[in-house]
Design an enzyme around this catalytic site. Sequence first.
Site, PDB file in Angstrom:
ATOM      1  N   LYS A 113      13.899   2.687 119.911  1.00  0.00           N
ATOM      2  CA  LYS A 113      14.226   2.216 121.273  1.00  0.00           C
ATOM      3  C   LYS A 113      14.509   0.723 121.189  1.00  0.00           C
ATOM      4  CE  LYS A 113      10.605  -0.294 122.279  1.00  0.00           C
ATOM      5  NZ  LYS A 113      10.057  -1.412 122.772  1.00  0.00           N
TER       6      LYS A 113
ATOM      7  N   PRO B 228      10.995   0.411 110.372  1.00  0.00           N
ATOM      8  CA  PRO B 228       9.922  -0.530 110.047  1.00  0.00           C
ATOM      9  C   PRO B 228       8.778  -0.430 111.055  1.00  0.00           C
ATOM     10  CG  PRO B 228      11.960  -1.690 110.655  1.00  0.00           C
ATOM     11  CD  PRO B 228      12.281  -0.242 110.625  1.00  0.00           C
TER      12      PRO B 228
ATOM     13  N   ALA C 226       5.506  -1.683 113.354  1.00  0.00           N
ATOM     14  CA  ALA C 226       5.138  -2.840 114.212  1.00  0.00           C
ATOM     15  C   ALA C 226       6.321  -3.784 114.356  1.00  0.00           C
ATOM     16  CB  ALA C 226       3.927  -3.581 113.645  1.00  0.00           C
TER      17      ALA C 226
ATOM     18  N   GLY D 130       8.857  -3.686 117.188  1.00  0.00           N
ATOM     19  CA  GLY D 130       9.491  -3.900 118.492  1.00  0.00           C
ATOM     20  C   GLY D 130      10.569  -2.896 118.843  1.00  0.00           C
ATOM     21  N   ILE D 131      10.744  -1.859 118.007  1.00  0.00           N
ATOM     22  CA  ILE D 131      11.728  -0.829 118.337  1.00  0.00           C
ATOM     23  C   ILE D 131      11.029   0.517 118.556  1.00  0.00           C
ATOM     24  CG2 ILE D 131      13.798  -1.914 117.418  1.00  0.00           C
ATOM     25  CD1 ILE D 131      13.398  -0.420 114.805  1.00  0.00           C
ATOM     26  N   GLY D 132       9.744   0.424 118.823  1.00  0.00           N
ATOM     27  CA  GLY D 132       8.997   1.611 119.275  1.00  0.00           C
ATOM     28  C   GLY D 132       8.831   2.689 118.237  1.00  0.00           C
ATOM     29  N   GLY D 133       8.845   2.357 116.968  1.00  0.00           N
ATOM     30  CA  GLY D 133       8.728   3.386 115.930  1.00  0.00           C
ATOM     31  C   GLY D 133       7.530   4.297 116.166  1.00  0.00           C
ATOM     32  N   GLY D 134       6.351   3.702 116.308  1.00  0.00           N
ATOM     33  CA  GLY D 134       5.127   4.494 116.509  1.00  0.00           C
ATOM     34  C   GLY D 134       5.173   5.262 117.818  1.00  0.00           C
TER      35      GLY D 134
ATOM     36  N   ALA E 264       7.935   6.228 119.451  1.00  0.00           N
ATOM     37  CA  ALA E 264       8.939   7.285 119.320  1.00  0.00           C
ATOM     38  C   ALA E 264       8.369   8.462 118.527  1.00  0.00           C
ATOM     39  CB  ALA E 264      10.198   6.742 118.643  1.00  0.00           C
TER      40      ALA E 264
ATOM     41  N   ASP F 283       4.723   2.255 125.566  1.00  0.00           N
ATOM     42  CA  ASP F 283       6.126   2.577 125.288  1.00  0.00           C
ATOM     43  C   ASP F 283       6.358   4.070 125.085  1.00  0.00           C
ATOM     44  OD1 ASP F 283       7.364   0.139 125.439  1.00  0.00           O
ATOM     45  OD2 ASP F 283       7.185  -0.313 123.305  1.00  0.00           O
TER      46      ASP F 283
HETATM   47  O1  C5P Z   1       0.157   0.050 125.099  1.00  0.00           O
HETATM   48  P1  C5P Z   1       0.227  -0.581 123.760  1.00  0.00           P
HETATM   49  O2  C5P Z   1      -0.795  -0.023 122.811  1.00  0.00           O
HETATM   50  O3  C5P Z   1       1.596  -0.599 123.172  1.00  0.00           O
HETATM   51  O4  C5P Z   1      -0.141  -2.108 123.985  1.00  0.00           O
HETATM   52  C1  C5P Z   1      -0.533  -2.969 122.933  1.00  0.00           C
HETATM   53  C2  C5P Z   1      -1.058  -4.253 123.548  1.00  0.00           C
HETATM   54  O5  C5P Z   1       0.019  -4.997 124.129  1.00  0.00           O
HETATM   55  C3  C5P Z   1      -2.027  -4.043 124.692  1.00  0.00           C
HETATM   56  O6  C5P Z   1      -3.352  -3.939 124.217  1.00  0.00           O
HETATM   57  C4  C5P Z   1      -1.839  -5.295 125.528  1.00  0.00           C
HETATM   58  O7  C5P Z   1      -2.552  -6.366 124.964  1.00  0.00           O
HETATM   59  C5  C5P Z   1      -0.376  -5.602 125.353  1.00  0.00           C
HETATM   60  N1  C5P Z   1       0.472  -5.059 126.448  1.00  0.00           N
HETATM   61  C6  C5P Z   1       0.439  -5.686 127.681  1.00  0.00           C
HETATM   62  N2  C5P Z   1       1.218  -5.190 128.702  1.00  0.00           N
HETATM   63  C7  C5P Z   1       2.016  -4.117 128.507  1.00  0.00           C
HETATM   64  C8  C5P Z   1       2.062  -3.474 127.244  1.00  0.00           C
HETATM   65  C9  C5P Z   1       1.269  -3.971 126.235  1.00  0.00           C
HETATM   66  O8  C5P Z   1      -0.278  -6.675 127.875  1.00  0.00           O
HETATM   67  N3  C5P Z   1       2.750  -3.658 129.518  1.00  0.00           N
END
Ligand code: C5P
Length: 292
Positions: free
Chosen positions: A15, A101, A103, A105-109, A111, A143
């Site tokens: 993504k 890759p 962690a 920023g393209i939502g691998g985990g 997705a 995500d």
């Molecule tokens: O939901 P996810 O596990 O991807 O979020 C990782 C971390 O990113 C969260 O623990 C939070 O610190 C931060 N986050 C946030 N606001 C969002 C998504 C993520 O602060 N909308």
Amino acid sequence: MTSRTDVIEAFAPAKINLFLHVGEKRGDGFHDLQSLVVFVDVGDTLAFSPSPELTLTLHGPFASGLEAEDDNLVLRAAQALAKHTGRPAAKAAIRLMKQLPVASGIGGGSADAAAVLRGLTRLWALDLSWTELRAVAETIGSDVPVCVESKASWMEGRGERVMPAATLPQMPMLVVNPGIAVSTAEVFRTLATRHGTGRINRATPLSSPRELIAFLTKTSNDLQAPAQQIAPVIGHVLDELSRMPGVELWRMSGSGATCFALFDDQNAAEMAQVALSHTHPDWWVRATRIGF
Ligand code: C5P
């Protein structure tokens, strides 16, 4: 014994956040967001087959990035779906071909987790709507809901409000990751200034490249500055993308470090891929497109 017909496959496309505006931190610790998300034809692949227990085997160029985790999103998704449907245990053999890759920023985990929800829905012959699957997805990560259908979407809330985006133009895109894993939580902690949410008109026509670029130029990724502070190489990637002939827009996706560039024609995107792969053989560089 498992016959080939018992194996279900699912594709987990990357993504890309074309823009990402961050609002206030909410009571639950998450930030309100506003984003236009698209999916590309680069991604991980997963296979699911019947098994007396839950197992995960990892393959592919980025498998080692996940090997240390015993609590990854794939297993959590399987367990969340089992719990939601009242199963005593999640039983499936899952094979993940990790092409994206980790962690990045393209939502691998995310997705992958969404692909697990789709794949196990079929393997376990469940009857679940997209709305129900998105509700399970929300318990796994911010995500994951948008990745359930993996269609161009507006995303709001912490990520749980997903609305279909109108037709977007076909545009070539280059996606570049410099090989640095960035922690989403750390990027949010480093965030200083932000656009806030609520100022975007979702009815803006975006069906031509000119309209899309004009719209995106008025937006940004609020996580780009803090991510660049943590991983300065992101600035280098963006500089390189900005210099590519035919580039229309360059930006970071999600919490980084992956950046993307939109091009006016496929040839320009492919030339840029060749050039960047040559000057930075250690970077992950893929030419793809949006709007298909
Ligand atoms: O939901 P996810 O596990 O991807 O979020 C990782 C971390 O990113 C969260 O623990 C939070 O610190 C931060 N986050 C946030 N606001 C969002 C998504 C993520 O602060 N909308």
